[in-house]
Design a protein around this motif. Structure first.
Motif, PDB file in Angstrom:
ATOM      1  N   PHE A  31      -9.462  -5.179 -30.469  1.00 44.47           N
ATOM      2  CA  PHE A  31     -10.634  -4.842 -31.264  1.00 44.47           C
ATOM      3  C   PHE A  31     -10.725  -3.322 -31.350  1.00 44.47           C
ATOM      4  CE2 PHE A  31     -11.920  -9.102 -29.807  1.00 44.47           C
ATOM      5  CZ  PHE A  31     -12.172  -9.663 -31.046  1.00 44.47           C
ATOM      6  N   SER A  32     -11.275  -2.815 -32.457  1.00 43.97           N
ATOM      7  CA  SER A  32     -11.316  -1.370 -32.666  1.00 43.97           C
ATOM      8  C   SER A  32     -12.643  -0.932 -33.277  1.00 43.97           C
ATOM      9  CB  SER A  32     -10.177  -0.952 -33.588  1.00 43.97           C
ATOM     10  OG  SER A  32     -10.214   0.425 -33.832  1.00 43.97           O
ATOM     11  N   CYS A  33     -13.160   0.209 -32.790  1.00 44.56           N
ATOM     12  CA  CYS A  33     -14.341   0.851 -33.368  1.00 44.56           C
ATOM     13  C   CYS A  33     -14.439   2.251 -32.773  1.00 44.56           C
ATOM     14  CB  CYS A  33     -15.617   0.059 -33.083  1.00 44.56           C
ATOM     15  SG  CYS A  33     -16.046  -0.015 -31.336  1.00 44.56           S
ATOM     16  N   LYS A  34     -15.312   3.056 -33.325  1.00 43.89           N
ATOM     17  CA  LYS A  34     -15.499   4.434 -32.847  1.00 43.89           C
ATOM     18  C   LYS A  34     -16.990   4.723 -32.755  1.00 43.89           C
ATOM     19  CE  LYS A  34     -13.641   8.739 -32.483  1.00 43.89           C
ATOM     20  NZ  LYS A  34     -13.360   9.106 -31.132  1.00 43.89           N
ATOM     21  N   ASP A  35     -17.470   5.044 -31.564  1.00 47.31           N
ATOM     22  CA  ASP A  35     -18.869   5.434 -31.314  1.00 47.31           C
ATOM     23  C   ASP A  35     -19.890   4.462 -31.905  1.00 47.31           C
ATOM     24  OD1 ASP A  35     -18.042   7.712 -29.908  1.00 47.31           O
ATOM     25  OD2 ASP A  35     -17.886   8.874 -31.754  1.00 47.31           O
ATOM     26  N   ALA A  36     -19.693   3.176 -31.684  1.00 51.22           N
ATOM     27  CA  ALA A  36     -20.644   2.170 -32.171  1.00 51.22           C
ATOM     28  C   ALA A  36     -21.822   2.066 -31.216  1.00 51.22           C
ATOM     29  CB  ALA A  36     -19.955   0.819 -32.298  1.00 51.22           C
ATOM     30  N   SER A  37     -22.985   1.712 -31.749  1.00 54.37           N
ATOM     31  CA  SER A  37     -24.176   1.599 -30.908  1.00 54.37           C
ATOM     32  C   SER A  37     -24.320   0.197 -30.304  1.00 54.37           C
ATOM     33  CB  SER A  37     -25.425   1.953 -31.703  1.00 54.37           C
ATOM     34  OG  SER A  37     -25.549   1.087 -32.806  1.00 54.37           O
ATOM     35  N   THR A  38     -23.616  -0.782 -30.859  1.00 53.95           N
ATOM     36  CA  THR A  38     -23.640  -2.136 -30.303  1.00 53.95           C
ATOM     37  C   THR A  38     -22.227  -2.704 -30.286  1.00 53.95           C
ATOM     38  OG1 THR A  38     -23.900  -3.307 -32.406  1.00 53.95           O
ATOM     39  CG2 THR A  38     -25.927  -2.575 -31.303  1.00 53.95           C
ATOM     40  N   ASN A  39     -22.040  -3.723 -29.461  1.00 52.86           N
ATOM     41  CA  ASN A  39     -20.733  -4.369 -29.392  1.00 52.86           C
ATOM     42  C   ASN A  39     -20.440  -5.166 -30.668  1.00 52.86           C
ATOM     43  OD1 ASN A  39     -18.356  -4.831 -27.776  1.00 52.86           O
ATOM     44  ND2 ASN A  39     -19.005  -6.949 -27.678  1.00 52.86           N
TER      45      ASN A  39
END
Length: 125
Positions: free
Chosen positions: A24-32
């Motif tokens: 899984f990939s994301c950058k500086d997200a506030s929630t999962n």
């Protein structure tokens, strides 16, 4: 000719396929929930990594979650009660689904916060 074809078929079936890791990939997200986009990792990437940073003090709280692929496993973490940071890694298909699997709450600090809240409410009367 049949023997040659059988030998080639057996060789093809016995050769282990190189698997590509998917994380899984994301950058500086506030929630999962914002971190559930799967990506195919590069050949050199052997680990899925989740980085979690959380801060909470009264009504001011927040968190940042980043996920992705990595060639190394930089596992680490710190928790000082009002702030926590962790880096978690794993190495199987979509294994980094959790947003903060290696961060544990400091029960002493949480209990102290509840106690201070009760004292504040009782004195405000």
């Amino acid at each position: 000719m049949k023997a040659l074809l059988l030998a080639v078929l057996a060789a093809v079936l016995c050769v282990e396929r190189a698997h590509t890791l998917v994380c899984f990939s994301c950058k500086d997200a506030s929630t999962n929930w914002a971190c559930l986009t799967p990506v195919k990792c590069g050949e050199d990437d052997n680990h899925c990594v989740t980085t979690y940073v959380g801060v909470g003090l009264g009504s001011k709280s927040g968190q940042s979650i980043s996920k992705g692929c990595s060639p190394i496993c930089p596992s680490a973490g710190i928790n000082i009660g009002i702030a926590a940071a962790s880096v978690y890694c794993c190495d199987s298909f979509l294994c980094n689904i959790s947003g903060s699997s290696s961060v544990k709450a400091s029960y002493t600090i949480l209990a102290l916060g509840v106690l201070v809240s009760f004292i504040y409410v009782l004195r405000a009367r």
